[in-house]
Design a protein around this motif. Sequence first.
Motif, PDB file in Angstrom:
ATOM      1  N   LEU A  21      -6.919  12.631   2.945  1.00 52.24           N
ATOM      2  CA  LEU A  21      -7.119  11.454   2.100  1.00 52.24           C
ATOM      3  C   LEU A  21      -6.042  11.383   1.029  1.00 52.24           C
ATOM      4  O   LEU A  21      -5.660  12.407   0.448  1.00 52.24           O
ATOM      5  CB  LEU A  21      -8.487  11.494   1.423  1.00 52.24           C
ATOM      6  N   PRO A  22      -5.545  10.164   0.748  1.00 54.09           N
ATOM      7  CA  PRO A  22      -4.598  10.026  -0.366  1.00 54.09           C
ATOM      8  C   PRO A  22      -5.335  10.085  -1.698  1.00 54.09           C
ATOM      9  O   PRO A  22      -6.564   9.983  -1.750  1.00 54.09           O
ATOM     10  CB  PRO A  22      -4.005   8.634  -0.135  1.00 54.09           C
ATOM     11  N   ARG A  23      -4.573  10.226  -2.744  1.00 47.79           N
ATOM     12  CA  ARG A  23      -5.178  10.175  -4.074  1.00 47.79           C
ATOM     13  C   ARG A  23      -5.436   8.731  -4.500  1.00 47.79           C
ATOM     14  O   ARG A  23      -6.406   8.452  -5.204  1.00 47.79           O
ATOM     15  CB  ARG A  23      -4.261  10.879  -5.079  1.00 47.79           C
ATOM     16  N   ARG A  24      -4.541   7.808  -4.073  1.00 52.12           N
ATOM     17  CA  ARG A  24      -4.693   6.399  -4.408  1.00 52.12           C
ATOM     18  C   ARG A  24      -4.212   5.542  -3.248  1.00 52.12           C
ATOM     19  O   ARG A  24      -3.408   5.986  -2.416  1.00 52.12           O
ATOM     20  CB  ARG A  24      -3.891   6.038  -5.669  1.00 52.12           C
ATOM     21  N   VAL A  25      -4.702   4.303  -3.209  1.00 51.04           N
ATOM     22  CA  VAL A  25      -4.264   3.309  -2.220  1.00 51.04           C
ATOM     23  C   VAL A  25      -3.678   2.127  -2.972  1.00 51.04           C
ATOM     24  O   VAL A  25      -4.343   1.542  -3.835  1.00 51.04           O
ATOM     25  CB  VAL A  25      -5.435   2.834  -1.332  1.00 51.04           C
ATOM     26  N   ALA A  26      -2.416   1.790  -2.673  1.00 48.09           N
ATOM     27  CA  ALA A  26      -1.736   0.659  -3.309  1.00 48.09           C
ATOM     28  C   ALA A  26      -1.701  -0.517  -2.347  1.00 48.09           C
ATOM     29  O   ALA A  26      -1.466  -0.341  -1.142  1.00 48.09           O
ATOM     30  CB  ALA A  26      -0.316   1.053  -3.714  1.00 48.09           C
ATOM     31  N   LEU A  27      -1.926  -1.729  -2.884  1.00 49.20           N
ATOM     32  CA  LEU A  27      -1.969  -2.942  -2.074  1.00 49.20           C
ATOM     33  C   LEU A  27      -0.983  -3.978  -2.615  1.00 49.20           C
ATOM     34  O   LEU A  27      -1.374  -4.952  -3.266  1.00 49.20           O
ATOM     35  CB  LEU A  27      -3.383  -3.522  -2.034  1.00 49.20           C
ATOM     36  N   PRO A  28       0.289  -3.793  -2.366  1.00 53.45           N
ATOM     37  CA  PRO A  28       1.289  -4.754  -2.846  1.00 53.45           C
ATOM     38  C   PRO A  28       1.153  -6.091  -2.119  1.00 53.45           C
ATOM     39  O   PRO A  28       0.708  -6.143  -0.973  1.00 53.45           O
ATOM     40  CB  PRO A  28       2.615  -4.070  -2.517  1.00 53.45           C
ATOM     41  N   GLU A  29       1.571  -7.158  -2.798  1.00 54.87           N
ATOM     42  CA  GLU A  29       1.467  -8.500  -2.232  1.00 54.87           C
ATOM     43  C   GLU A  29       2.823  -9.156  -2.042  1.00 54.87           C
ATOM     44  O   GLU A  29       2.889 -10.330  -1.665  1.00 54.87           O
ATOM     45  CB  GLU A  29       0.576  -9.369  -3.126  1.00 54.87           C
ATOM     46  N   SER A  30       3.901  -8.430  -2.274  1.00 52.64           N
ATOM     47  CA  SER A  30       5.248  -8.972  -2.107  1.00 52.64           C
ATOM     48  C   SER A  30       6.224  -7.818  -1.910  1.00 52.64           C
ATOM     49  O   SER A  30       5.889  -6.648  -2.162  1.00 52.64           O
ATOM     50  CB  SER A  30       5.659  -9.796  -3.334  1.00 52.64           C
ATOM     51  N   VAL A  31       7.434  -8.165  -1.489  1.00 49.53           N
ATOM     52  CA  VAL A  31       8.483  -7.147  -1.352  1.00 49.53           C
ATOM     53  C   VAL A  31       8.759  -6.500  -2.703  1.00 49.53           C
ATOM     54  O   VAL A  31       8.941  -5.279  -2.807  1.00 49.53           O
ATOM     55  CB  VAL A  31       9.757  -7.772  -0.778  1.00 49.53           C
ATOM     56  N   GLU A  32       8.759  -7.313  -3.750  1.00 52.84           N
ATOM     57  CA  GLU A  32       9.031  -6.793  -5.090  1.00 52.84           C
ATOM     58  C   GLU A  32       7.950  -5.795  -5.517  1.00 52.84           C
ATOM     59  O   GLU A  32       8.254  -4.787  -6.181  1.00 52.84           O
ATOM     60  CB  GLU A  32       9.109  -7.943  -6.090  1.00 52.84           C
ATOM     61  N   ARG A  65       2.381  16.352   2.609  1.00 55.41           N
ATOM     62  CA  ARG A  65       1.632  16.014   1.405  1.00 55.41           C
ATOM     63  C   ARG A  65       1.396  14.514   1.406  1.00 55.41           C
ATOM     64  O   ARG A  65       2.129  13.770   2.063  1.00 55.41           O
ATOM     65  CB  ARG A  65       2.358  16.469   0.127  1.00 55.41           C
ATOM     66  N   PHE A  66       0.379  14.080   0.671  1.00 53.89           N
ATOM     67  CA  PHE A  66      -0.083  12.700   0.829  1.00 53.89           C
ATOM     68  C   PHE A  66      -0.743  12.263  -0.478  1.00 53.89           C
ATOM     69  O   PHE A  66      -1.876  12.618  -0.754  1.00 53.89           O
ATOM     70  CB  PHE A  66      -1.078  12.660   2.007  1.00 53.89           C
ATOM     71  N   ASP A  67      -0.003  11.493  -1.256  1.00 52.64           N
ATOM     72  CA  ASP A  67      -0.519  11.036  -2.545  1.00 52.64           C
ATOM     73  C   ASP A  67      -0.942   9.574  -2.531  1.00 52.64           C
ATOM     74  O   ASP A  67      -1.968   9.212  -3.098  1.00 52.64           O
ATOM     75  CB  ASP A  67       0.539  11.245  -3.637  1.00 52.64           C
ATOM     76  N   VAL A  68      -0.127   8.735  -1.880  1.00 51.05           N
ATOM     77  CA  VAL A  68      -0.356   7.287  -1.933  1.00 51.05           C
ATOM     78  C   VAL A  68      -0.313   6.700  -0.532  1.00 51.05           C
ATOM     79  O   VAL A  68       0.648   6.931   0.218  1.00 51.05           O
ATOM     80  CB  VAL A  68       0.709   6.592  -2.817  1.00 51.05           C
ATOM     81  N   LEU A  69      -1.355   5.969  -0.175  1.00 49.31           N
ATOM     82  CA  LEU A  69      -1.345   5.154   1.029  1.00 49.31           C
ATOM     83  C   LEU A  69      -0.876   3.761   0.630  1.00 49.31           C
ATOM     84  O   LEU A  69      -1.516   3.099  -0.206  1.00 49.31           O
ATOM     85  CB  LEU A  69      -2.733   5.086   1.659  1.00 49.31           C
ATOM     86  N   LEU A  70       0.228   3.322   1.193  1.00 48.91           N
ATOM     87  CA  LEU A  70       0.797   2.012   0.870  1.00 48.91           C
ATOM     88  C   LEU A  70       0.319   1.025   1.925  1.00 48.91           C
ATOM     89  O   LEU A  70       0.867   0.954   3.024  1.00 48.91           O
ATOM     90  CB  LEU A  70       2.319   2.088   0.840  1.00 48.91           C
ATOM     91  N   ASP A  71      -0.719   0.273   1.602  1.00 50.01           N
ATOM     92  CA  ASP A  71      -1.360  -0.633   2.546  1.00 50.01           C
ATOM     93  C   ASP A  71      -0.684  -1.999   2.471  1.00 50.01           C
ATOM     94  O   ASP A  71      -0.714  -2.667   1.434  1.00 50.01           O
ATOM     95  CB  ASP A  71      -2.847  -0.754   2.202  1.00 50.01           C
ATOM     96  N   LEU A  72      -0.075  -2.415   3.584  1.00 49.26           N
ATOM     97  CA  LEU A  72       0.694  -3.664   3.622  1.00 49.26           C
ATOM     98  C   LEU A  72      -0.130  -4.844   4.122  1.00 49.26           C
ATOM     99  O   LEU A  72       0.433  -5.864   4.519  1.00 49.26           O
ATOM    100  CB  LEU A  72       1.931  -3.473   4.494  1.00 49.26           C
ATOM    101  N   CYS A  73      -1.446  -4.731   4.078  1.00 51.78           N
ATOM    102  CA  CYS A  73      -2.299  -5.785   4.620  1.00 51.78           C
ATOM    103  C   CYS A  73      -2.103  -7.129   3.922  1.00 51.78           C
ATOM    104  O   CYS A  73      -2.333  -8.185   4.522  1.00 51.78           O
ATOM    105  CB  CYS A  73      -3.770  -5.371   4.552  1.00 51.78           C
ATOM    106  N   CYS A  74      -1.668  -7.096   2.657  1.00 59.02           N
ATOM    107  CA  CYS A  74      -1.502  -8.351   1.908  1.00 59.02           C
ATOM    108  C   CYS A  74      -0.136  -8.997   2.136  1.00 59.02           C
ATOM    109  O   CYS A  74       0.083 -10.137   1.715  1.00 59.02           O
ATOM    110  CB  CYS A  74      -1.712  -8.102   0.418  1.00 59.02           C
ATOM    111  N   LEU A  75       0.781  -8.293   2.772  1.00 58.39           N
ATOM    112  CA  LEU A  75       2.053  -8.903   3.163  1.00 58.39           C
ATOM    113  C   LEU A  75       1.874  -9.508   4.550  1.00 58.39           C
ATOM    114  O   LEU A  75       2.352  -8.988   5.556  1.00 58.39           O
ATOM    115  CB  LEU A  75       3.182  -7.858   3.173  1.00 58.39           C
ATOM    116  N   ASN A  76       1.151 -10.608   4.603  1.00 59.28           N
ATOM    117  CA  ASN A  76       0.684 -11.138   5.887  1.00 59.28           C
ATOM    118  C   ASN A  76       1.083 -12.590   6.133  1.00 59.28           C
ATOM    119  O   ASN A  76       0.360 -13.338   6.774  1.00 59.28           O
ATOM    120  CB  ASN A  76      -0.840 -10.992   5.979  1.00 59.28           C
ATOM    121  N   ARG A  77       2.273 -12.966   5.625  1.00 60.81           N
ATOM    122  CA  ARG A  77       2.728 -14.345   5.804  1.00 60.81           C
ATOM    123  C   ARG A  77       3.867 -14.429   6.815  1.00 60.81           C
ATOM    124  O   ARG A  77       4.728 -13.546   6.887  1.00 60.81           O
ATOM    125  CB  ARG A  77       3.215 -14.926   4.482  1.00 60.81           C
TER     126      ARG A  77
END
Length: 402
Positions: A21-32, A65-77
Amino acid sequence: MLETGVTVRDPGPDDAVLGMLPRRVALPESVEEVAEVLRACARDDLAVVPVGGGTKLHWGPPPERFDVLLDLCCLNRVVEHAAGDLVVRAQAGVTMGALAGALAAEGQELALDAPFPDATVGGTLATAVAGPRAFRYGTARDLLIGVTVVLADGTVARSGGKVVKNVAGYDLGKLFTGSHGTLGVIAEAAFRLHPLPADRRWIVAVADPPGMAERGPCRVRELAATLAASQAEPSAVELDWPHGQGPIWMSVLVEGAAAAQRAEALAALMGDALRSVREEPPPQWGAIVRDEVLAEVRFRPSRLTGVLDAVHYSGFSLRGSAVSGRMWLELWDDPGEDKTVTALRGLRERLTALGARMTVLATPYEGVDRWGEVSSLPLMRRVKERFDPGRRMSPGRFAGGL
């Protein structure tokens, strides 16, 4: 930890990667925002695993090692569809099914056959999955014309169509396709499209396997070669050999103008092996059915007979392209770790003797040699050092522990 303006949440059971399991999950909504997350991870030395649909997240070994899961589900356009130019640009989190639907509305398609309906654009590129029609249209690397990636330090780089910032000396599209998230994050991709075929036909045949008849394997190889060279121009020639024993099923796809007539011409080549000519794909066409233990085999098509001999009675099902020399080995009845490790070792020895290469993509067993000998490993290490010197991107998930 991970102080950014990007949405961040606590992990749940579905966020595990092979039990980690990661420590945190990030959900970015853009390339930036992807870049912002990776800059924060670089600052705090946090290891990142990108994910799209999660259909192939269990492929490869667990991360070191695994700290952050970078979930790209919101980059869906679908960012841009230039129908007149047969080009589409889509974000990495767009599913291949959603992209197909959007393109079909304009009478076009991306000729990549994703084995899982919920696979995303980014995940399809990161794992370099090739479907049945790669024989005619090429693989993801061939159809990709531009890519936007975010490097481990948060740098946004673009390559190919509409270049804004490039990384000198590298074709980022080819480099990141098949990198399994170990070099950076694929954020957007531009593809070359094709018009939707006016018609399709599938021809289904069955042939004897090795051991049932002296001509069995030769017949399969010779028939596949004859079909591949036919003026009827099939788009795919697929084999399906359940459990490596019994009949070998062959399915051939014909697309486009006069598909029915061309299919009949190919059916005539099948002789007694012919079973049907149909307008719908046969069951499990282009799919990966079981991938708890899954390997990919690449070989010269002229060595098909030897590959069939090597797989015979191995317990593995063999499925994939007889004419592109790229097939899957699926294990349906798992006999346990010791027997699975032994079976995979024996398969690799027999296939390597043919000049074929076997990569174990998925397995729950640590004792399996996933990669075998990788002659390009020194070069791959230099590329990893160039793009991810801090080893923060999916560390340990690729060949040689990259």
